[in-house]
Design a protein around this motif. Structure first.
Motif, short mmCIF file in Angstrom:
data_model
loop_
_atom_site.label_atom_id
_atom_site.label_comp_id
_atom_site.label_asym_id
_atom_site.label_seq_id
_atom_site.Cartn_x
_atom_site.Cartn_y
_atom_site.Cartn_z
N ARG A 105 4.89 -2.23 15.18
CA ARG A 105 5.32 -1.55 13.96
C ARG A 105 4.59 -2.14 12.74
NH1 ARG A 105 10.65 -2.24 12.72
NH2 ARG A 105 10.88 -3.84 14.32
N MET A 106 4.10 -1.25 11.89
CA MET A 106 3.33 -1.65 10.73
C MET A 106 4.13 -2.60 9.84
SD MET A 106 0.23 -1.07 9.90
CE MET A 106 -0.41 0.52 10.43
N GLU A 107 5.44 -2.36 9.81
CA GLU A 107 6.32 -3.18 8.97
C GLU A 107 6.36 -4.63 9.49
OE1 GLU A 107 10.09 -5.21 9.02
OE2 GLU A 107 9.77 -3.68 10.57
N SER A 110 3.09 -6.24 8.51
CA SER A 110 3.12 -6.50 7.08
C SER A 110 3.94 -7.76 6.76
CB SER A 110 3.69 -5.27 6.38
OG SER A 110 3.80 -5.50 5.01
N ARG A 111 5.05 -7.94 7.44
CA ARG A 111 5.87 -9.15 7.23
C ARG A 111 5.10 -10.40 7.64
NH1 ARG A 111 11.15 -8.43 10.58
NH2 ARG A 111 11.54 -10.63 10.03
N ASN A 114 2.35 -11.15 5.12
CA ASN A 114 2.95 -11.71 3.92
C ASN A 114 3.34 -13.18 4.12
OD1 ASN A 114 3.78 -11.19 1.22
ND2 ASN A 114 5.90 -11.41 1.94
N THR B 4 1.11 3.70 4.97
CA THR B 4 2.43 3.99 5.50
C THR B 4 2.50 5.32 6.25
OG1 THR B 4 2.90 4.73 3.28
CG2 THR B 4 3.78 2.58 3.90
N PRO B 7 3.30 4.53 10.94
CA PRO B 7 4.38 3.55 11.07
C PRO B 7 4.07 2.49 12.14
CG PRO B 7 5.01 5.62 12.10
CD PRO B 7 3.68 5.87 11.45
N LYS B 8 3.10 2.80 13.01
CA LYS B 8 2.76 1.86 14.07
C LYS B 8 1.25 1.68 14.17
CE LYS B 8 6.72 2.72 17.06
NZ LYS B 8 7.16 3.07 18.42
#
Lengths: 339, 339
Positions: A105-107, A110-111, A114, B4, B7-8
């Motif tokens: 998952r891109m999120e 990203s975490r 970061n 965005t 999402p993956k």
């Protein structure tokens, strides 16, 4: 035991213990034989037209990616920064190579990015170059990160296993086992009275302070895979000296000790990500200890033993009740994918 | 298209084309913003107390591990050596980080390590430090290798996309597409009249000769993921200039062209592992070409086009029959896990 006793790679070959040691000694060092590898140090030290640098690499395959007290992102920065510090170098520049599994998952990415950013800032290093590869789903495990670092050596000391001398005091920077137990608790879904947080942290600032204050440092080593016991054994064997430790000077927190007992693990073999040992001549020991204790941290350094000519190649521990035992290098795979 | 929208992570995020570019521009560069990353080059160039070095990293996830003309071991050495050369640096030192899947046959690992050894010798670099991790079966794919390199820059030229000038001639070091097609033929079990061998090779010697002979080099780039088109597009966009290519000067062997046609691929987008482009001022073009052709190789350099102020950011190709087309950056994933 010849390498050919193992026709296939086992998890233990990556565990930082005996099998990792064999793979290095029997396959990698013979193939790439050169003075840099011969030093058996955490990183290589080279002279570039009169500028002395340290160079070190580590891949991070920790599972899970996020755990109490850290994640693969911050760990991949601190781990390499710490390896540079163990060479007595001021960490300056890092590269990052990401191997991402399709479908991450891109999120999540990203975490992690970061977290790498914040860890780099906290460690005063600059990430200057990178690479991204993606592998098909089922051919990776979310995310693996390699970081490789360059540091500069601003002193004349030769900090390496071969500089260790009989009589040297062994200083340990803090309590043991938090990182390994934080990962295991997360992975196994164990919960204890208090949450065990990884000790993952950069230690370069402490090392730089020791050097700035003129401490004579013979060797340093961070206590990752294989823990305290494996690190000491490697140095004892490389330098062919004995080491005697005093158990009561080795700090292990109660919750970590309890977790180790439940899982049948010995904290002296559990991986840490923000702990290191320093070998100093006896005259410098007390002063070095005071410098290490001068940082406002939630852990405290101690003098845990000394080097001698007794039992060359062996590390022995005197327990609280006065018995002695030999601490061997880690055998097998105690905690897979801890870093 | 904002990041965005995805999402993956897709395979294409690692393909060296548009999605890789987006990931770098929208996630990595904003996180680690610094002058080194801003140059958008294959490696970083830093000054260490007056010594100018290049620093570059690459992970190799090629599948299969062995292919006609090479293997992951030699490729992991040549690839990073070539990236250093593209910075105009003399390659000196490499690190290697291995991520091994549990169960890999020891004999396979040994062959790869031996190939790395020979490639390092052939490239005059020393592998000075390493790391080995093992991941559980099913969480990797045999073997991934990261190599990170340090080279020294012994000249005063600023070799980077921003040095490219309208009027510059674009030199290509040899024929295109062999590496990608060698891998695809192996992977898909295709056989052609002749076996296509990868062009995987070190190119630093050629680059060093160009520099020693005083060639003014504005920029270089090796043509790996995304091939010639993606490399040119990246530079055209970074520098905001146009590039005009002449198709008949771009060499593609008959068997490679046939393989590309069968698989529906464009050789201008296929990855190479021993080819690069050089941007030189027009006055130096002929001499540079002669130097590149002076090496006894089974491929030959050519001048394939030039830089101009026309259509800034775009790369156009004039075909053999005089038609023009715009070469865009690779979209999607043409050949996954080619390097």
């Amino acid at each position: 035991m010849p390498l050919t006793d193992y026709p296939k790679i086992l998890l233990a070959h990556g565990g930082g213990g005996k099998l990792t040691h064999q793979l290095i000694e029997k396959m990698f060092i013979p193939a790439f034989r050169n003075g840099h590898l011969d030093s058996r140090h955490d990183g290589a030290v080279m002279d570039l037209n009169g500028v002395k640098i340290a160079f070190t690499t580590d891949s991070y395959v920790v599972h899970p990616l996020f755990f109490p007290g850290g994640d693969i992102g911050s760990m991949s920065i601190y781990g390499t920064v710490n390896d540079l510090a163990m060479c007595g170098a001021r960490p300056l520049y890092l590269s990052a190579g990401l191997i991402i599994e399709e479908g991450l998952r891109m999120e999540v990415l990203s975490r992690v990015v970061n977290s790498m950013k914040q860890a780099a800032q906290k460690s005063s290093v600059t990430l200057v170059t990178g690479d991204t590869k993606v592998v098909d789903k089922g051919k990776g495990d979310g995310l693996f990160i390699n970081t490789t670092g360059i540091g500069i050596i601003e002193h004349q000391q030769d900090i390496s296993p071969k500089s260790v001398q009989p009589g040297d005091k062994i200083l340990l920077s803090g309590d043991l086992g938090r990182h390994g137990m934080a990962i295991m608790a997360e992975r196994e879904g164990l919960s204890f009275e208090s949450q065990i947080k990884s000790d993952s942290a950069p230690v370069a600032e402490i090392v730089m302070k020791l050097l700035e204050e003129g401490t004579q440092i013979h060797c340093m080593r961070d206590l990752t895979r294989g823990g305290l016991s494996s690190a000491l054994n490697e140095i004892a064997q490389t330098r062919n000296v004995g080491m005697q430790l005093i158990e009561e000077n080795i700090s292990v927190r109660g919750d970590v000790r309890a977790a180790c007992e439940i899982l049948g693990l010995d904290p002296l073999y559990v991986a840490n990500e923000g702990r290191f040992i320093v070998f100093v001549p006896p005259a410098d020991a007390k002063r070095a200890l005071n410098i290490m204790r001068s940082f406002p941290l939630d852990w405290e350094a101690s003098i845990i033993g000394e080097v001698s000519n007794d039992m060359p190649g062996a590390v022995t521990l005197t327990s609280k009740i006065g018995t002695h035992r030999v601490l061997d290098m880690l055998t097998g795979e105690q905690l897979p994918r801890i870093c």
